[in-house]
Design a protein around this motif. Structure first.
Motif, PDB file in Angstrom:
ATOM      1  N   ARG A 186       0.596  -1.428  -0.429  1.00 47.68           N
ATOM      2  CA  ARG A 186       0.093  -0.104   0.205  1.00 47.68           C
ATOM      3  C   ARG A 186       0.639   1.161  -0.221  1.00 47.68           C
ATOM      4  N   LEU A 187       2.066   1.558   0.445  1.00 47.92           N
ATOM      5  CA  LEU A 187       3.295   2.063   0.915  1.00 47.92           C
ATOM      6  C   LEU A 187       4.029   2.792  -0.550  1.00 47.92           C
ATOM      7  N   PHE A 188       4.121   1.269  -1.338  1.00 44.75           N
ATOM      8  CA  PHE A 188       4.405   1.809  -2.710  1.00 44.75           C
ATOM      9  C   PHE A 188       3.247   1.649  -3.653  1.00 44.75           C
ATOM     10  N   GLN A 189       2.099   1.498  -3.602  1.00 46.07           N
ATOM     11  CA  GLN A 189       0.729   2.110  -4.267  1.00 46.07           C
ATOM     12  C   GLN A 189       0.743   4.147  -4.387  1.00 46.07           C
ATOM     13  N   GLN A 190       0.550   3.908  -3.207  1.00 47.62           N
ATOM     14  CA  GLN A 190       0.391   5.312  -3.190  1.00 47.62           C
ATOM     15  C   GLN A 190       2.323   5.555  -3.310  1.00 47.62           C
ATOM     16  N   GLU A 191       2.810   5.909  -2.746  1.00 46.84           N
ATOM     17  CA  GLU A 191       4.238   6.969  -3.491  1.00 46.84           C
ATOM     18  C   GLU A 191       3.601   6.655  -4.846  1.00 46.84           C
ATOM     19  N   ILE A 192       3.236   5.716  -5.568  1.00 46.77           N
ATOM     20  CA  ILE A 192       3.270   5.505  -7.270  1.00 46.77           C
ATOM     21  C   ILE A 192       2.633   6.591  -7.568  1.00 46.77           C
ATOM     22  N   CYS A 193       1.285   6.338  -6.288  1.00 51.67           N
ATOM     23  CA  CYS A 193      -0.173   7.118  -7.210  1.00 51.67           C
ATOM     24  C   CYS A 193       0.260   8.771  -7.097  1.00 51.67           C
ATOM     25  N   ALA A 194       0.681   9.156  -6.363  1.00 55.28           N
ATOM     26  CA  ALA A 194       0.801  10.443  -5.283  1.00 55.28           C
ATOM     27  C   ALA A 194       2.121  11.428  -6.163  1.00 55.28           C
ATOM     28  N   ALA A 195       2.649  10.611  -7.481  1.00 53.86           N
ATOM     29  CA  ALA A 195       3.847  10.552  -8.416  1.00 53.86           C
ATOM     30  C   ALA A 195       2.694  11.109  -9.744  1.00 53.86           C
ATOM     31  N   LEU A 196       1.834  10.076  -9.779  1.00 57.35           N
ATOM     32  CA  LEU A 196       1.233  10.119 -10.877  1.00 57.35           C
ATOM     33  C   LEU A 196      -0.323  11.037 -11.434  1.00 57.35           C
ATOM     34  N   SER A 197      -0.998  11.298  -9.937  1.00 55.64           N
ATOM     35  CA  SER A 197      -2.289  11.554  -9.848  1.00 55.64           C
ATOM     36  C   SER A 197      -3.068  10.087  -9.848  1.00 55.64           C
ATOM     37  N   PHE A 198      -2.689   8.670  -9.797  1.00 52.04           N
ATOM     38  CA  PHE A 198      -3.581   7.815  -9.865  1.00 52.04           C
ATOM     39  C   PHE A 198      -4.073   7.549  -8.294  1.00 52.04           C
ATOM     40  N   LEU A 199      -4.579   7.117  -8.697  1.00 50.10           N
ATOM     41  CA  LEU A 199      -5.530   5.718  -7.063  1.00 50.10           C
ATOM     42  C   LEU A 199      -5.104   4.819  -7.285  1.00 50.10           C
ATOM     43  N   PRO A 200      -5.187   4.860  -5.760  1.00 46.39           N
ATOM     44  CA  PRO A 200      -4.536   2.915  -5.654  1.00 46.39           C
ATOM     45  C   PRO A 200      -5.442   2.176  -5.256  1.00 46.39           C
ATOM     46  N   GLY A 201      -5.573   1.018  -6.167  1.00 47.96           N
ATOM     47  CA  GLY A 201      -6.273   0.377  -6.727  1.00 47.96           C
ATOM     48  C   GLY A 201      -6.239  -1.632  -5.480  1.00 47.96           C
ATOM     49  N   ARG A 202      -6.306  -2.542  -6.371  1.00 43.56           N
ATOM     50  CA  ARG A 202      -6.343  -3.352  -5.179  1.00 43.56           C
ATOM     51  C   ARG A 202      -5.009  -3.949  -5.068  1.00 43.56           C
ATOM     52  N   ILE A 203      -4.660  -5.246  -4.277  1.00 51.14           N
ATOM     53  CA  ILE A 203      -3.742  -5.984  -4.370  1.00 51.14           C
ATOM     54  C   ILE A 203      -3.982  -7.639  -3.927  1.00 51.14           C
ATOM     55  N   THR A 204      -2.698  -7.619  -4.169  1.00 50.57           N
ATOM     56  CA  THR A 204      -2.844  -9.412  -4.593  1.00 50.57           C
ATOM     57  C   THR A 204      -1.840 -10.189  -4.101  1.00 50.57           C
ATOM     58  N   THR A 205      -1.893 -10.688  -3.476  1.00 50.65           N
ATOM     59  CA  THR A 205      -0.693 -11.401  -3.557  1.00 50.65           C
ATOM     60  C   THR A 205      -0.532 -13.202  -3.589  1.00 50.65           C
ATOM     61  N   ILE A 206       0.620 -13.943  -3.931  1.00 48.02           N
ATOM     62  CA  ILE A 206       0.803 -15.092  -4.650  1.00 48.02           C
ATOM     63  C   ILE A 206       1.447 -15.365  -3.569  1.00 48.02           C
ATOM     64  N   ALA A 207       1.644 -16.619  -2.982  1.00 50.21           N
ATOM     65  CA  ALA A 207       2.468 -17.046  -2.381  1.00 50.21           C
ATOM     66  C   ALA A 207       3.279 -18.892  -2.412  1.00 50.21           C
ATOM     67  N   GLY A 208       4.196 -18.910  -2.625  1.00 54.67           N
ATOM     68  CA  GLY A 208       4.505 -20.534  -3.377  1.00 54.67           C
ATOM     69  C   GLY A 208       4.722 -21.096  -2.347  1.00 54.67           C
ATOM     70  N   ASP A 209       4.777 -21.100  -0.753  1.00 55.99           N
ATOM     71  CA  ASP A 209       4.504 -21.721   0.355  1.00 55.99           C
ATOM     72  C   ASP A 209       3.444 -21.091   1.226  1.00 55.99           C
ATOM     73  N   ALA A 210       2.359 -21.404   1.438  1.00 56.50           N
ATOM     74  CA  ALA A 210       1.400 -20.292   2.569  1.00 56.50           C
ATOM     75  C   ALA A 210       1.401 -20.758   4.000  1.00 56.50           C
ATOM     76  N   ARG A 211       1.900 -20.099   5.232  1.00 61.20           N
ATOM     77  CA  ARG A 211       1.277 -20.916   5.956  1.00 61.20           C
ATOM     78  C   ARG A 211       0.718 -19.870   7.238  1.00 61.20           C
ATOM     79  N   THR A 212       0.078 -20.643   7.901  1.00 63.50           N
ATOM     80  CA  THR A 212      -1.281 -20.059   7.891  1.00 63.50           C
ATOM     81  C   THR A 212      -1.215 -19.606   9.465  1.00 63.50           C
TER      82      THR A 212
END
Length: 295
Positions: free
Chosen positions: A124-150
């Protein structure tokens, strides 16, 4: 931990993981900020992403955190590199006035009880930094894990101890804490916050001794050394109680460093954990004798 303390802890921890440079890189060479903002010692990948999404017709841009030259060994032994491997930022145009930046991140392994919230906060921090520079809006975040540990009952390396992070983020807190310990009194405001951070450090260290984690543990070293050195300098009268405090601090730092540099087998953990828990308990008792149970 109170809600306000938890929010502060989270924001400071996320900010530490995004530092471009850290004095703790010799222990944690895969701090995400250094990989993203100083890849190979020179490439700021976040700035590159902003430039690509602004100037190129492409709607997506990648950043990588794994460096084969730095991280890989010929036979795969003793390899340590970030679980956070790659992130893609994609522009999504809803209308001419609404453009979003989505983030898709890949992790070789992800522990959801502790790591996942930090990872999402970073994205989210990355999104906010990029969006602030481009005047865009933060959107979706998707994470993919090869080994998910609950769940993991033991602390993970995400939680670099507060007292060590202070060396990068707020070194003055070590001196505020040292003065409070030496004078047996706590002023309101920043000094009280430093003392509360010390109690939190002791709780985290105690938790680290109770459950073995093969992936590594967050163990305080440098912060303990700096606090011990500072207390030793300001103890001009040679007070025995303060000298004992310094002795235990430095003893804990030594055995923590020895464990971290060793093989870190389960047997090693058992020996280290028993000794470390005794020292942490001794430090807690001495701290409570100076301030009371609640700082």
């Amino acid at each position: 931990m109170e809600d306000s303390d938890r929010r502060t802890w989270l924001s400071e921890l996320v900010a530490w993981w995004q530092l471009e440079r850290s004095g703790l890189e010799h222990r944690m060479p895969f701090v995400h900020g250094s990989r993203l903002r100083r890849y190979g010692g020179k490439i700021n990948q976040i700035e590159r992403i902003i430039k690509l999404l602004k100037e190129k017709p492409s709607t997506r841009a990648l950043a990588v955190l794994v460096d084969p030259f730095r991280d890989f060994t010929e036979n795969g032994q003793n390899e340590e590199f970030a679980s956070f491997c790659l992130v893609e930022f994609k522009r999504r145009d809803v209308s001419s006035s609404q453009r979003f930046i989505d983030a898709l991140a890949f992790y070789r392994a992800q522990e959801f009880a502790r790591w996942w919230p930090i990872n999402v906060a970073e994205l989210r921090l990355f999104q906010q930094e990029i969006c602030a520079a481009l005047s865009f809006l933060p959107g979706r975040i998707t994470t993919i894990a090869g080994d998910a540990r609950t769940h993991s009952r033991s602390p993970t390396q995400v939680a670099m101890p507060i007292i060590d992070r202070w060396l990068d983020q707020a070194p003055e807190r070590l001196y505020l804490l040292g003065n409070a310990l030496a004078q047996r009194s706590v002023r309101e405001g920043r000094q009280r916050e430093a003392v509360r951070g010390w109690f939190r450090t002791l709780a985290d260290l105690e938790a680290a001794t109770r459950e073995y984690n093969a992936d590594g543990l967050p163990i305080a070293i440098e912060g303990l050394k700096h606090l011990g050195a500072y207390l030793g300098v300001i103890d001009e009268e040679g007070k025995q109680d303060l000298a004992n405090f310094v002795r235990v601090l430095l003893r804990l730092a030594r055995i923590n460093e020895g464990y971290e540099k060793g093989d870190r087998t389960r047997a090693d953990f058992g020996r280290w954990g028993e000794d470390a828990l005794d020292l942490v308990s001794e430090l807690r008792d001495m701290t409570v004798s100076r301030f009371g149970p609640m700082a």
